[in-house]
Write an enzyme that holds these catalytic residues in place. Structure first.
Site, PDB file in Angstrom:
ATOM      1  N   ARG A 110      65.960  27.310  -3.373  1.00 14.72           N
ATOM      2  CA  ARG A 110      65.210  27.684  -4.567  1.00 14.72           C
ATOM      3  C   ARG A 110      65.788  28.929  -5.227  1.00 14.72           C
ATOM      4  O   ARG A 110      65.527  29.213  -6.393  1.00 14.72           O
ATOM      5  CB  ARG A 110      63.740  27.923  -4.206  1.00 14.72           C
ATOM      6  CG  ARG A 110      62.983  26.657  -3.867  1.00 14.72           C
ATOM      7  CD  ARG A 110      61.572  26.981  -3.422  1.00 14.72           C
ATOM      8  NE  ARG A 110      61.556  27.725  -2.177  1.00 14.72           N
ATOM      9  CZ  ARG A 110      60.438  28.099  -1.566  1.00 14.72           C
ATOM     10  NH1 ARG A 110      59.275  27.815  -2.101  1.00 14.72           N
ATOM     11  NH2 ARG A 110      60.477  28.763  -0.427  1.00 14.72           N
ATOM     12  N   ASP A 167      67.578  29.046   1.572  1.00 14.22           N
ATOM     13  CA  ASP A 167      66.553  28.635   0.630  1.00 14.22           C
ATOM     14  C   ASP A 167      67.176  28.305  -0.718  1.00 14.22           C
ATOM     15  O   ASP A 167      67.535  29.186  -1.488  1.00 14.22           O
ATOM     16  CB  ASP A 167      65.528  29.757   0.460  1.00 14.22           C
ATOM     17  CG  ASP A 167      64.272  29.277  -0.229  1.00 14.22           C
ATOM     18  OD1 ASP A 167      64.341  28.226  -0.900  1.00 14.22           O
ATOM     19  OD2 ASP A 167      63.226  29.939  -0.089  1.00 14.22           O
TER      20      ASP A 167
END
Length: 465
Positions: free
Chosen positions: A417, A415
């Site tokens: 992010r 991920d």
């Protein structure tokens, strides 16, 4: 896929969960006559869910001891020349075929157009609302869907008392589909509101710091969109991206967008190239912003005795979602060079409850033991990752499906992010270069772009001793 239940979470996997125009461009830099306009301010039937117990499930070659006791780690000392992806390693480097974000910001500041592509590969034409002219409005209508939208900051919409069209979302943040407000027309300088001149005047009024609520009539022909206050740092939507672009250009936080009539990446790229418009991806703007914005704040520091030794615990709170993270620091970080580092993502079932489906508890213990032995290092514990963010219930549901013989698909994505969160915590502590404890070279490819360098990787293997 290995059917051994002790290894199911060692693999990054996803389980299938049921239910679950050709008009000429008129744009050239020019001033507007509108008061305040040039003011500058400094899946339906089934869906795939990443259900690995942690984003950092990097010990995919490890075998799990049958008991819950901690087993000693065997460290392969160093792997030099740690591979770093150019794209993930530099947040300023766009995806292949797209323009630099800095080019787009410059164009917006000059009153020019940008073609913005969202996560669904839908194309949007964007410009600054405070610099629009009737010629621009005409081009937007011809090149787009015929509708013109104005992504705006919540603060400006509240000042103008422009309400959401859908108001049944309660106390929750409105979804992108709910974020459109009632349409408006400016009362001053407009007739029917339909002409290019009328639309331009309405948009200029929305961007003017001198406008007030009584200057607009509702409904109208321009559609404001309420963006999230944190822009693309919170949501990678086209409206947030458009607002962030004009804000980065130093203009009032009001953009103009329309859905382009041409769609599909090849056609959108051709459309932009033929007219000399910067062609950017929302995801690229998100990475650009993460490098420059502060994503976490330190909230507390305390001495914390552990069974491995004494550490200092630093707590951090995410400014994006208020999730709290913690870093365990051993010794004096000093100049921040060559620090032993482990980034561990939360796994309730493994770290706390001793699940035999994953090696998470052992991985955490191994890292703490290694850092204690080195006398200097950092372990960052990122929270809010249970089941690659899908949550505990869906992770357990996936386990049940796997036990029932359901097929699963391996997934190796990390991920992205969270690159910024982990990197900013490390930088705040003082880390600059590190020896990263991981078996997965792809785990944190993005660290370099946040002012950090991985000098070597230290794989962790399991032994019986």
């Amino acid at each position: 896929m290995d059917s051994n239940p002790q290894r199911m979470d060692c693999l990054m996997f996803r389980a299938l969960v049921p239910g679950a125009s050709t008009a000429l461009c008129p744009r050239a830099p020019r001033a507007s006559n509108y008061p305040g306009a040039a003011v500058r301010f400094p899946l339906p039937a089934s869906r795939r869910s990443g259900l690995c117990c942690k984003a950092a499930s990097d010990d995919d070659a490890a075998t799990r001891a049958p008991g819950l006791e901690t087993i000693s780690a065997q460290i392969t000392p160093v792997i030099d020349k740690f591979f770093v992806s150019d794209v993930q390693g530099d947040p300023d480097k766009p995806m292949e075929g797209f323009s630099q974000i800095s080019e787009a910001i410059e164009a917006i500041g000059e009153g020019k157009y940008v073609v913005l592509v969202d996560g669904k590969d839908t194309g949007h034409l964007v410009m600054a609302a405070s610099l629009i002219t009737p010629q621009d409005a005409h081009f937007f209508v011809k090149a787009g869907s015929g509708l013109m939208y104005c992504p705006m900051s919540p603060k400006l919409l509240d000042r103008l008392r422009i309400q959401l069209m859908v108001r049944e979302h309660g106390e929750n943040e409105p979804t992108p589909e709910q974020a459109q407000t009632v349409s408006v027309d400016a009362k001053l300088g407009t007739t029917t509101g339909v002409s290019s001149q009328d639309r331009a005047n309405t948009i200029l009024a929305l961007a003017s710091p001198d406008s007030r609520s009584e200057h607009f009539r509702k409904p109208g022909h321009i559609y404001p969109i309420r963006t999230h206050r944190d822009g693309v740092l919170y949501r990678l939507g086209f409206a947030e991206a458009a607002m962030d672009l004009v804000t980065l250009a130093g203009l009032p936080s009001v953009a103009v967008t329309t859905h382009l009539a041409v769609q599909g990446l090849p056609e959108l790229s051709k459309f932009a190239a033929q007219r000399g418009f910067p062609f950017i991806k929302v995801a690229d703007l998100g990475r650009y912003m993460k490098k420059r914005e502060k994503l976490v704040e330190r909230t507390a520091v305390a001495r914390l005795p552990t069974k491995w030794g004494d550490f200092k615990a630093y707590s951090y709170k995410s400014k994006l979602n208020s999730i709290e993270h913690v870093a365990y620091v051993k010794g004096d970080i000093g100049d921040g060079q060559d620090v032993l580092v482990r980034v561990h993502s939360e796994c309730l079932t493994g770290d706390i409850l001793g699940s035999l489906r994953c090696p998470c508890r052992d991985s955490l213990a191994h890292a703490m033991q290694r850092i204690e032995s080195a006398g200097r290092g950092v372990l960052v514990y990122l929270r809010g990752h249970e089941g690659m963010r899908v949550g505990l219930a869906e992770k357990l549901s996936a386990y049940s499906m796997m036990d029932g013989g359901e097929s699963i698909v391996e997934e190796t994505a990390v991920d992205s992010r969270d690159y910024g969160i982990g990197a900013q915590i490390l930088r705040d502590i003082g880390v600059r270069t590190m020896r990263l404890m991981t078996n997965n070279p792809a785990k944190f490819l993005g660290l370099r772009g946040y002012g950090l360098a991985v000098t070597s990787r230290i794989p962790v293997s399991r032994g019986s001793s």
